[in-house]
Design an enzyme around this catalytic site. Structure first.
Site, mmCIF file in Angstrom:
data_model
loop_
_atom_site.group_PDB
_atom_site.id
_atom_site.type_symbol
_atom_site.label_atom_id
_atom_site.label_comp_id
_atom_site.label_asym_id
_atom_site.label_seq_id
_atom_site.Cartn_x
_atom_site.Cartn_y
_atom_site.Cartn_z
ATOM 1 N N GLY A 95 0.753 -47.872 -0.514
ATOM 2 C CA GLY A 95 0.636 -48.195 -1.937
ATOM 3 C C GLY A 95 -0.524 -47.554 -2.665
ATOM 4 O O GLY A 95 -0.763 -47.856 -3.830
ATOM 5 N N GLU A 121 0.278 -47.553 6.015
ATOM 6 C CA GLU A 121 1.536 -46.811 5.864
ATOM 7 C C GLU A 121 1.581 -46.070 4.536
ATOM 8 O O GLU A 121 2.382 -46.407 3.667
ATOM 9 C CB GLU A 121 2.711 -47.788 5.886
ATOM 10 C CG GLU A 121 2.742 -48.684 7.088
ATOM 11 C CD GLU A 121 3.718 -49.837 6.944
ATOM 12 O OE1 GLU A 121 4.229 -50.296 7.956
ATOM 13 O OE2 GLU A 121 3.958 -50.282 5.794
ATOM 14 N N PRO A 122 0.734 -45.085 4.358
ATOM 15 C CA PRO A 122 0.754 -44.381 3.074
ATOM 16 C C PRO A 122 1.978 -43.473 2.936
ATOM 17 O O PRO A 122 2.366 -42.816 3.903
ATOM 18 C CB PRO A 122 -0.531 -43.537 3.129
ATOM 19 C CG PRO A 122 -0.778 -43.314 4.592
ATOM 20 C CD PRO A 122 -0.265 -44.543 5.300
ATOM 21 N N GLY A 123 2.588 -43.474 1.793
ATOM 22 C CA GLY A 123 3.725 -42.583 1.525
ATOM 23 C C GLY A 123 3.372 -41.656 0.371
ATOM 24 O O GLY A 123 3.026 -40.488 0.559
ATOM 25 N N ARG A 124 3.405 -42.231 -0.816
ATOM 26 C CA ARG A 124 3.130 -41.487 -2.040
ATOM 27 C C ARG A 124 1.835 -40.661 -1.955
ATOM 28 O O ARG A 124 1.797 -39.494 -2.364
ATOM 29 C CB ARG A 124 3.020 -42.486 -3.206
ATOM 30 C CG ARG A 124 2.918 -41.870 -4.584
ATOM 31 C CD ARG A 124 2.581 -42.954 -5.634
ATOM 32 N NE ARG A 124 3.440 -44.115 -5.508
ATOM 33 C CZ ARG A 124 4.606 -44.282 -6.126
ATOM 34 N NH1 ARG A 124 5.032 -43.369 -6.957
ATOM 35 N NH2 ARG A 124 5.317 -45.372 -5.932
ATOM 36 N N TYR A 140 11.783 -45.983 -14.208
ATOM 37 C CA TYR A 140 10.716 -46.917 -14.556
ATOM 38 C C TYR A 140 9.621 -46.335 -15.434
ATOM 39 O O TYR A 140 8.459 -46.699 -15.310
ATOM 40 C CB TYR A 140 10.138 -47.665 -13.350
ATOM 41 C CG TYR A 140 10.043 -46.952 -12.015
ATOM 42 C CD1 TYR A 140 10.768 -47.438 -10.928
ATOM 43 C CD2 TYR A 140 9.227 -45.850 -11.829
ATOM 44 C CE1 TYR A 140 10.672 -46.823 -9.686
ATOM 45 C CE2 TYR A 140 9.131 -45.242 -10.583
ATOM 46 C CZ TYR A 140 9.856 -45.737 -9.513
ATOM 47 O OH TYR A 140 9.763 -45.134 -8.289
ATOM 48 N N CYS A 197 23.933 -35.930 -18.582
ATOM 49 C CA CYS A 197 24.565 -36.574 -19.722
ATOM 50 C C CYS A 197 24.125 -38.025 -19.889
ATOM 51 O O CYS A 197 24.917 -38.962 -19.717
ATOM 52 C CB CYS A 197 26.081 -36.483 -19.592
ATOM 53 S SG CYS A 197 26.619 -34.779 -19.579
ATOM 54 N N TYR A 249 9.033 -39.729 -3.968
ATOM 55 C CA TYR A 249 10.112 -40.495 -4.612
ATOM 56 C C TYR A 249 10.866 -39.677 -5.661
ATOM 57 O O TYR A 249 11.345 -40.223 -6.657
ATOM 58 C CB TYR A 249 9.567 -41.803 -5.210
ATOM 59 C CG TYR A 249 8.880 -42.657 -4.161
ATOM 60 C CD1 TYR A 249 9.625 -43.311 -3.184
ATOM 61 C CD2 TYR A 249 7.500 -42.783 -4.120
ATOM 62 C CE1 TYR A 249 9.003 -44.061 -2.192
ATOM 63 C CE2 TYR A 249 6.867 -43.532 -3.134
ATOM 64 C CZ TYR A 249 7.625 -44.169 -2.172
ATOM 65 O OH TYR A 249 7.008 -44.905 -1.195
HETATM 66 C C1 LIG Z 1 7.248 -47.995 0.365
HETATM 67 C C2 LIG Z 1 6.467 -48.558 1.458
HETATM 68 C C3 LIG Z 1 5.275 -47.964 1.850
HETATM 69 C C4 LIG Z 1 4.691 -46.778 1.162
HETATM 70 O O1 LIG Z 1 4.305 -47.002 -0.144
HETATM 71 P P1 LIG Z 1 3.576 -45.853 -0.964
HETATM 72 O O2 LIG Z 1 3.348 -46.435 -2.293
HETATM 73 O O3 LIG Z 1 4.494 -44.694 -1.010
HETATM 74 O O4 LIG Z 1 2.315 -45.545 -0.238
HETATM 75 C C5 LIG Z 1 4.613 -48.509 2.923
HETATM 76 N N1 LIG Z 1 5.076 -49.601 3.563
HETATM 77 C C6 LIG Z 1 6.230 -50.194 3.205
HETATM 78 C C7 LIG Z 1 6.704 -51.366 3.951
HETATM 79 C C8 LIG Z 1 6.954 -49.706 2.137
HETATM 80 O O5 LIG Z 1 8.077 -50.317 1.781
#
Ligand SMILES: *Cc1c(COP(=O)(O)O)cnc(C)c1O
Length: 430
Positions: A246, A288-291, A332, A359, A388
């Site tokens: 997050g 758990e970093p994603g973004r 969003y 469209c 995303y």
């Molecule tokens: C989406 C998600 C993440 C990653 O969130 P980011 O905002 O992309 O860092 C980590 N853990 C869980 C369980 C998620 O659903």
């Protein structure tokens, strides 16, 4: 703070040192280009934050932010793990070379087939989300005479300051066992009593695109309080405290994200403090970093086509992509910055919405944006589109999904081909 926009000697915008106009020419548009060095740099910063704090840790890339075989390969080689949230992601992660032991399997409605797949492929950790899953996983494990290392996903009742759809830790969330109502304790009792499960600890993910550390610190403290109570009551000591992902990134110059290394240190220190206060053994901290791993590393290249100007109303500059390759603005209200690839420093000459070719009137990539003069054929680079975007891409209007290119060490390589019209009818039966 304005971000740095790199240009070459010709004044063209560059990505990982390569001319964005050349990339657009070579691979076509729309194309999403990733600067691999930036991805590696983020991973290294996360690691450094933990190393400096001298704690046990595990970093798992939340691959739903962006996955491809090449990305899983990169993650595997970076020495971190990955989250998967579906059989499809699990399949791709394994094909991309991830060690199954380094995978965490998430999801609020994992199917029996998905759990079987996870167990058969020896996924390292299953993050159990609800009572239905406890029973289902127990059945699957019993059938296969296996055990699983699990974490319990908890909803800590914390509202992160972010968009409602990307906030997940509040009590009224579809994810995880509710902490306050006693659900979480019941889930712990059930799983501790079942020898098929080895409960490593707890998990919480409070939301996404979060800039303040307060929510994480609050969640960590609250979870530690519960863990301490559970130690008394159940004689259970968690080895792992997983605080999810997050971490916010810079989409526009208004965003001021904290360096991820500092973010990690603040969270770790809060847990350390709490562990001392409660006399609770310091758990390993997992994130758990994603973004924040891929977001700023990605750039979408588009080509300008038509425009529409209505006196006193506004202007629209249309590009060859849009909501099909990046639905976030429409979904969003996400905001982005963009630059004119041939001359990012050109003076502002218009206020126009950069719109797509789909469209829907909502197919606006950047609304009412101050931008240099544009002509048909110009390339626009939309910044920070690495997370995303592609993973939510669709074939709406039967537009093919874009190509993905990785740039590293002055070289560009295609890692996902642009879809063809034929690809789009492959599953159809006449
Ligand atoms: C989406 C998600 C993440 C990653 O969130 P980011 O905002 O992309 O860092 C980590 N853990 C869980 C369980 C998620 O659903």
């Amino acid at each position: 703070m304005k971000r740095e926009i790199p240009v070459n000697s010709e004044g063209h915008y560059t990505i990982g040192g390569l001319d964005s106009l050349e990339l657009a020419k070579e691979f076509g548009t729309p194309t999403i280009v990733y600067d691999v060095a930036k991805i590696k740099e983020q991973i290294a910063k996360f690691k450094a934050g933990f190393e400096e704090e001298n704690v046990k840790y595990h970093i798992s890339y939340a691959s739903k932010a962006f996955s491809s075989l090449a990305m899983y390969d990169l993650v595997a080689k970076s020495g971190i793990g990955s989250d998967v949230v579906s059989g499809g992601e699990l399949y791709a992660a394994l094909k991309g070379g991830m060690d199954p032991q380094e995978l965490e399997f998430h999801g609020n409605n994992k199917s029996r087939a998905e759990l079987e797949m996870a167990v058969d492929s020896n996924v390292g950790y299953i993050i159990v989300d609800n009572f239905y899953e406890i029973d289902l996983l127990n059945e699957v494990l019993t059938e296969k005479n296996k055990t699983a290392d699990i974490l319990l996903r908890l909803a800590p009742g914390i509202h992160a300051e972010t968009h409602e759809y990307i906030s997940t830790g509040q009590a009224k969330s579809k994810f995880g066992f509710d902490l306050q109502s006693g659900q979480a304790s019941e889930a712990l009792e059930k799983t501790l009593a079942n020898p098929r499960f080895k409960v490593l600890g707890v998990h919480s993910h409070i939301g996404s695109q979060i800039f303040a550390t307060a929510g994480f610190v609050e969640a960590a403290k609250k979870l530690m309080d519960f863990l301490s109570a559970w130690k008394e009551k159940y004689d259970f000591t968690a080895e792992v405290l997983n605080l999810g992902g997050g971490f916010g990134i810079r989409y526009t110059d208004q965003d001021e994200p904290l360096d991820v290394k500092d973010f990690v240190k603040i969270i770790v220190e809060a847990v350390k403090e709490k562990s001392k206060e409660l006399n609770y053994p310091m758990p390993a901290i997992w994130i758990e970093p994603g973004r924040s791993v891929v977001g700023e590393a990605g750039v979408s290249l588009y080509t300008v086509g038509s425009r529409k100007d209505v006196e006193g109303v506004g202007s629209f500059v249309a590009v060859d992509g849009g909501m099909g390759d990046n639905i976030r603005p429409a979904l969003y209200g996400a905001e982005y910055d963009a630059v004119l690839a041939k001359d990012p420093n050109a003076p502002i000459a218009q206020n126009a919405s950069i719109v797509g070719k789909y469209c829907e009137s909502g197919d606006i990539l950047i609304k009412d944006y101050d931008f240099p003069k544009t002509e048909p054929g110009d390339v626009i680079a939309m910044l920070s589109t690495g997370a995303y975007g592609y993973v939510m891409a669709s074939n709406y209007n039967r537009n093919p999904r874009p190509a993905i290119v990785f740039v590293e060490d002055g070289k560009a390589r295609l890692v996902v081909k642009r879809e063809s019209y034929e690809d789009m009818i492959r599953n159809e039966i006449l």
